[in-house]
Design a protein around this motif. Sequence first.
Motif, PDB file in Angstrom:
ATOM      1  N   LEU A 208      38.698   3.558 -24.292  1.00  0.00           N
ATOM      2  CA  LEU A 208      37.866   3.912 -23.133  1.00  0.00           C
ATOM      3  C   LEU A 208      37.624   2.688 -22.256  1.00  0.00           C
ATOM      4  CD1 LEU A 208      35.235   6.328 -24.732  1.00  0.00           C
ATOM      5  CD2 LEU A 208      37.353   6.902 -23.518  1.00  0.00           C
ATOM      6  N   ALA A 209      37.444   1.528 -22.901  1.00  0.00           N
ATOM      7  CA  ALA A 209      37.231   0.290 -22.143  1.00  0.00           C
ATOM      8  C   ALA A 209      38.481  -0.056 -21.333  1.00  0.00           C
ATOM      9  CB  ALA A 209      36.865  -0.854 -23.091  1.00  0.00           C
ATOM     10  N   LEU A 210      39.653   0.133 -21.929  1.00  0.00           N
ATOM     11  CA  LEU A 210      40.897  -0.144 -21.193  1.00  0.00           C
ATOM     12  C   LEU A 210      41.006   0.760 -19.971  1.00  0.00           C
ATOM     13  CD1 LEU A 210      43.510  -0.580 -24.090  1.00  0.00           C
ATOM     14  CD2 LEU A 210      42.610  -2.361 -22.580  1.00  0.00           C
ATOM     15  N   ARG A 212      38.485   1.963 -18.228  1.00  0.00           N
ATOM     16  CA  ARG A 212      37.552   1.432 -17.217  1.00  0.00           C
ATOM     17  C   ARG A 212      38.127   0.210 -16.507  1.00  0.00           C
ATOM     18  NH1 ARG A 212      31.861   3.078 -17.373  1.00  0.00           N
ATOM     19  NH2 ARG A 212      31.911   5.018 -18.563  1.00  0.00           N
ATOM     20  N   LEU A 213      38.713  -0.680 -17.297  1.00  0.00           N
ATOM     21  CA  LEU A 213      39.288  -1.897 -16.709  1.00  0.00           C
ATOM     22  C   LEU A 213      40.455  -1.538 -15.795  1.00  0.00           C
ATOM     23  CD1 LEU A 213      39.216  -4.113 -19.942  1.00  0.00           C
ATOM     24  CD2 LEU A 213      37.744  -4.387 -17.929  1.00  0.00           C
ATOM     25  N   GLU A 216      39.215  -0.148 -12.531  1.00  0.00           N
ATOM     26  CA  GLU A 216      38.752  -1.185 -11.598  1.00  0.00           C
ATOM     27  C   GLU A 216      39.945  -1.852 -10.928  1.00  0.00           C
ATOM     28  OE1 GLU A 216      35.862  -3.966 -13.175  1.00  0.00           O
ATOM     29  OE2 GLU A 216      36.232  -5.344 -11.505  1.00  0.00           O
ATOM     30  N   SER A 217      40.965  -2.157 -11.730  1.00  0.00           N
ATOM     31  CA  SER A 217      42.149  -2.807 -11.190  1.00  0.00           C
ATOM     32  C   SER A 217      42.876  -1.894 -10.203  1.00  0.00           C
ATOM     33  CB  SER A 217      43.055  -3.192 -12.359  1.00  0.00           C
ATOM     34  OG  SER A 217      44.340  -3.469 -11.913  1.00  0.00           O
ATOM     35  N   GLU A 218      42.994  -0.612 -10.566  1.00  0.00           N
ATOM     36  CA  GLU A 218      43.695   0.344  -9.696  1.00  0.00           C
ATOM     37  C   GLU A 218      42.912   0.567  -8.395  1.00  0.00           C
ATOM     38  OE1 GLU A 218      46.619   1.551 -10.128  1.00  0.00           O
ATOM     39  OE2 GLU A 218      46.726   3.216  -8.703  1.00  0.00           O
ATOM     40  N   ALA A 220      40.967  -1.651  -6.991  1.00  0.00           N
ATOM     41  CA  ALA A 220      41.180  -2.863  -6.184  1.00  0.00           C
ATOM     42  C   ALA A 220      42.540  -2.799  -5.492  1.00  0.00           C
ATOM     43  CB  ALA A 220      41.097  -4.107  -7.072  1.00  0.00           C
TER      44      ALA A 220
ATOM     45  N   LEU B 129      44.293  -8.928 -19.981  1.00  0.00           N
ATOM     46  CA  LEU B 129      44.220  -8.648 -18.548  1.00  0.00           C
ATOM     47  C   LEU B 129      45.247  -9.479 -17.778  1.00  0.00           C
ATOM     48  CD1 LEU B 129      40.343  -8.418 -18.129  1.00  0.00           C
ATOM     49  CD2 LEU B 129      41.988  -6.542 -18.111  1.00  0.00           C
ATOM     50  N   TRP B 134      45.985  -7.224 -14.301  1.00  0.00           N
ATOM     51  CA  TRP B 134      44.871  -6.432 -13.778  1.00  0.00           C
ATOM     52  C   TRP B 134      43.834  -7.332 -13.115  1.00  0.00           C
ATOM     53  CZ3 TRP B 134      43.526  -2.684 -18.434  1.00  0.00           C
ATOM     54  CH2 TRP B 134      44.587  -1.779 -18.583  1.00  0.00           C
ATOM     55  N   GLU B 135      43.331  -6.863 -11.971  1.00  0.00           N
ATOM     56  CA  GLU B 135      42.279  -7.590 -11.262  1.00  0.00           C
ATOM     57  C   GLU B 135      40.929  -6.977 -11.636  1.00  0.00           C
ATOM     58  OE1 GLU B 135      40.919  -7.968  -6.653  1.00  0.00           O
ATOM     59  OE2 GLU B 135      43.074  -7.916  -7.024  1.00  0.00           O
ATOM     60  N   VAL B 136      40.151  -7.676 -12.454  1.00  0.00           N
ATOM     61  CA  VAL B 136      38.906  -7.129 -12.986  1.00  0.00           C
ATOM     62  C   VAL B 136      37.824  -8.199 -12.926  1.00  0.00           C
ATOM     63  CG1 VAL B 136      37.779  -6.243 -15.076  1.00  0.00           C
ATOM     64  CG2 VAL B 136      40.102  -5.517 -14.529  1.00  0.00           C
ATOM     65  N   SER B 137      36.592  -7.799 -12.563  1.00  0.00           N
ATOM     66  CA  SER B 137      35.523  -8.790 -12.416  1.00  0.00           C
ATOM     67  C   SER B 137      35.204  -9.457 -13.756  1.00  0.00           C
ATOM     68  CB  SER B 137      34.267  -8.141 -11.844  1.00  0.00           C
ATOM     69  OG  SER B 137      33.702  -7.292 -12.807  1.00  0.00           O
ATOM     70  N   ALA B 140      32.650  -7.501 -16.216  1.00  0.00           N
ATOM     71  CA  ALA B 140      32.843  -6.111 -16.639  1.00  0.00           C
ATOM     72  C   ALA B 140      32.539  -5.982 -18.135  1.00  0.00           C
ATOM     73  CB  ALA B 140      34.268  -5.675 -16.345  1.00  0.00           C
ATOM     74  N   ALA B 142      33.338  -3.826 -20.185  1.00  0.00           N
ATOM     75  CA  ALA B 142      34.476  -3.330 -20.958  1.00  0.00           C
ATOM     76  C   ALA B 142      35.311  -4.471 -21.544  1.00  0.00           C
ATOM     77  CB  ALA B 142      35.347  -2.419 -20.089  1.00  0.00           C
ATOM     78  N   ARG B 143      35.258  -5.667 -20.903  1.00  0.00           N
ATOM     79  CA  ARG B 143      35.963  -6.822 -21.474  1.00  0.00           C
ATOM     80  C   ARG B 143      35.481  -7.102 -22.894  1.00  0.00           C
ATOM     81  NH1 ARG B 143      38.022 -11.211 -18.289  1.00  0.00           N
ATOM     82  NH2 ARG B 143      38.269 -10.642 -16.114  1.00  0.00           N
TER      83      ARG B 143
END
Lengths: 225, 225
Positions: A208-210, A212-213, A216-218, A220, B129, B134-137, B140, B142-143
């Motif tokens: 589930l975390a993947l 979410r990450l 966010e990337s998609e 962006a 990542l 992937w571009e992620v803050s 986050a 989820a990290r």
Amino acid sequence: MRISELSRRGGVPVTTVKHYLREGLLPPGRPTSATQAEYGETHIRRLRLIRALIGVRGLSVGATREVLKAVSEHETDPHQVLGLVLGARPATTNHATAGKEDGGDRPEGARNATDATDAAGTTDADALLAEMGWEVSEHAPARHVVTETLETLRALGVDYDWRSLVPYAALAERTAALDLDQLADTTDPLERAERAVLLTVLLEPALLALRRLAQESESARRYGG
Amino acid sequence: MRISELSRRGGVPVTTVKHYLREGLLPPGRPTSATQAEYGETHIRRLRLIRALIGVRGLSVGATREVLKAVSEHETDPHQVLGLVLGARPATTNHATAGKEDGGDRPEGARNATDATDAAGTTDADALLAEMGWEVSEHAPARHVVTETLETLRALGVDYDWRSLVPYAALAERTAALDLDQLADTTDPLERAERAVLLTVLLEPALLALRRLAQESESARRYGG
């Protein structure tokens, strides 16, 4: 080996090992004196499976005893063993539905969803499974989760039915193939059962975390500037 | 429309609508008498988003007020809006880690996992990542879920690192693309934000359920007879 080594290699405190011995989850060791016994490798494998079933899968001691009994009766049938360790109902919260229970202020329409059926008595889950060609037992709790999710989304005004889930199911199929690949290099039935529990249950929050990450990337990628 | 119709079309009881008005989550309607006011379509969209944030996403009233304020400041930037509604920390349990909190009897090694870093200060999540591009803050939540899951698996004796998750991440990327596709046909920012919350949060148990069903089917295919 002595109970202290069994405890260390099984990753469970000595008092807990003694508790499992008293409860009959672990068979007794070979007595070497009035107060000591000798344990073997099968004790370790069994202890690790118990740890996975109780500590990770959330089963009660009683449910674990039944699962272990059934596992030893079907040791030579991997499909049966996986079904036993993954399909048993946990004593506490069902992981797959845990997210549904925390909101004290859930929307009206989302409460008390029941598995609606169409005129032919087919639920959303039945239709989806038929479309995917998946062979799944009638009583799998995950069927209800699928049907209830769709009911909830519709009650909240989202136009969604089992067809909307087909592309997700296709990706779930590939995820499950990855899961099963990772059991293929273990042939001992107890070890394989333990690994199945660990990878299935413990990977759930990570998957589930993947998502979410990746969202966010998609996001962006599509909308970012 | 009157408050009764706002309540009906927003799927929230009148008493709750009044509560949201008092708390400033909903702007006041246009007064038509000393005790009545007239509400419009934007009230409905806003009410539905509030319902999603509080009832489905699990945010507190205070957190919801802040998210709504930020959403109206960034209405024209979809990436910001999605980040705001999906990234806010829920008041209660985090869905993604809910499964970790129910076992009273978790294995020793699985407790208190912290985000271990390598010599260069890189966590498992950072490495994954970077590999995925992937571009992620940085912040986050989820990290941490990814890193903690890997720590827990290793503590339980499973030989697993971020490389083991790469094939899962590739499937998560395709899942996220499906998710974002379903927001593309909505242009109103409040509606899109509501739909993002509903589909992200409510689909979580269904996606895990699909994995379980697919595992059973795949196990039958490989080992069944």
